[in-house]
Each structure stands twice: as structure tokens, then as C-alpha cells.
Design a protein around this motif. Structure first.
Motif, PDB file in Angstrom:
ATOM      1  N   LYS A 122      41.013  44.689  49.001  1.00 20.63           N
ATOM      2  CA  LYS A 122      40.099  44.138  48.013  1.00 20.63           C
ATOM      3  C   LYS A 122      39.817  45.141  46.904  1.00 20.63           C
ATOM      4  O   LYS A 122      39.843  46.351  47.113  1.00 20.63           O
ATOM      5  CB  LYS A 122      38.780  43.772  48.676  1.00 20.63           C
ATOM      6  N   LYS A 123      39.549  44.594  45.720  1.00 25.25           N
ATOM      7  CA  LYS A 123      39.248  45.458  44.578  1.00 25.25           C
ATOM      8  C   LYS A 123      37.965  46.248  44.803  1.00 25.25           C
ATOM      9  O   LYS A 123      37.870  47.399  44.399  1.00 25.25           O
ATOM     10  CB  LYS A 123      39.144  44.639  43.297  1.00 25.25           C
ATOM     11  N   GLU A 124      36.985  45.643  45.444  1.00 21.81           N
ATOM     12  CA  GLU A 124      35.714  46.334  45.677  1.00 21.81           C
ATOM     13  C   GLU A 124      35.907  47.531  46.607  1.00 21.81           C
ATOM     14  O   GLU A 124      35.336  48.596  46.387  1.00 21.81           O
ATOM     15  CB  GLU A 124      34.673  45.377  46.274  1.00 21.81           C
ATOM     16  N   THR A 125      36.716  47.341  47.643  1.00 17.75           N
ATOM     17  CA  THR A 125      36.998  48.428  48.577  1.00 17.75           C
ATOM     18  C   THR A 125      37.758  49.542  47.878  1.00 17.75           C
ATOM     19  O   THR A 125      37.462  50.730  48.057  1.00 17.75           O
ATOM     20  CB  THR A 125      37.821  47.914  49.775  1.00 17.75           C
TER      21      THR A 125
ATOM     22  N   GLN B 170      37.707  50.167  44.715  1.00 19.26           N
ATOM     23  CA  GLN B 170      36.800  50.787  43.752  1.00 19.26           C
ATOM     24  C   GLN B 170      35.922  51.834  44.449  1.00 19.26           C
ATOM     25  O   GLN B 170      35.722  52.934  43.931  1.00 19.26           O
ATOM     26  CB  GLN B 170      35.933  49.716  43.104  1.00 19.26           C
ATOM     27  N   LYS B 171      35.431  51.518  45.632  1.00 21.55           N
ATOM     28  CA  LYS B 171      34.631  52.481  46.392  1.00 21.55           C
ATOM     29  C   LYS B 171      35.468  53.690  46.789  1.00 21.55           C
ATOM     30  O   LYS B 171      35.002  54.832  46.716  1.00 21.55           O
ATOM     31  CB  LYS B 171      34.041  51.819  47.627  1.00 21.55           C
TER      32      LYS B 171
ATOM     33  N   TYR C 213      44.398  50.728  41.845  1.00 23.83           N
ATOM     34  CA  TYR C 213      43.278  49.915  41.354  1.00 23.83           C
ATOM     35  C   TYR C 213      43.636  49.242  40.029  1.00 23.83           C
ATOM     36  O   TYR C 213      43.331  48.063  39.824  1.00 23.83           O
ATOM     37  CB  TYR C 213      42.028  50.778  41.191  1.00 23.83           C
TER      38      TYR C 213
ATOM     39  N   GLU D  88      43.790  45.275  38.972  1.00 25.78           N
ATOM     40  CA  GLU D  88      42.933  44.799  37.885  1.00 25.78           C
ATOM     41  C   GLU D  88      43.735  43.999  36.860  1.00 25.78           C
ATOM     42  O   GLU D  88      43.428  42.846  36.605  1.00 25.78           O
ATOM     43  CB  GLU D  88      42.241  45.996  37.225  1.00 25.78           C
TER      44      GLU D  88
END
Length: 87
Positions: free
Chosen positions: A2-5, A7-8, A55, A59
Motif C-alpha cells: 500500500k502507498k500509505e505503508t 510512505q511510512k 513510492y 504514485e
């Protein structure tokens, strides 16, 4: 992934790189450990680049293209400055 993961993970890798850079900058490191510290810095720098490229790929393709161009310019400059002793 996932993008959120991702990103973290990117934030964590950049934070670790910056903190490591801060604590090992200047004359804070013993001369015998200098080679190992430089190797660790380069590995962390590579991880930041790798995670940011992954990432950017998730995106958009346009962001990936611009980031690759930026890295193709910045990496040789970093190597040149490192070789000359500026950084």
C-alpha cells in the motif's frame, strides 16, 4: 504494498538516515570506525533512494520519471563532492 505503508517506510528511512548523519558528522567518529560509518551512510542513502523510487512508481509514472532524472543528476554530484572532501 500500500502507498500509505510505503510512505511510512520512506519517512522512517529518511529519519534514520538524517539521525545517523547527525550523530556521525564532523569529528564525532573515531578514525578507525570512519570506513564502516561511511559504508552504513551509503547503504542508508541507497535505501532512501530505493524506497522513494518505489513510492514514486506507485504514485505516478510522471513522478517516477522526474525523480529518476533528479537522482541521475544528484548522485554524481554527491560522489564528486564526497571525492573532493566537501561533504
Amino acid at each position: 504494498m500500500k502507498k500509505e505503508t510505503l510512505q511510512k517506510l520512506l519517512i522512517i528511512t529518511v529519519s534514520v538516515f538524517v539521525i545517523f548523519q547527525f550523530f556521525t558528522s564532523g569529528d564525532k567518529v573515531d578514525a578507525s570506525l570512519k570506513g564502516n560509518v561511511d559504508l552504513i551512510k551509503n547503504i542508508l542513502f541507497g535505501l532512501v533512494i530505493l524506497v522513494s523510487l518505489i513510492y514514486a512508481k506507485l504514485e505516478s509514472k510522471e513522478l517516477l520519471k522526474k525523480l529518476v532524472i533528479a537522482y541521475l543528476v544528484l548522485i554524481p554530484l554527491y560522489a564528486l563532492f564526497k571525492f573532493r572532501g566537501v561533504i
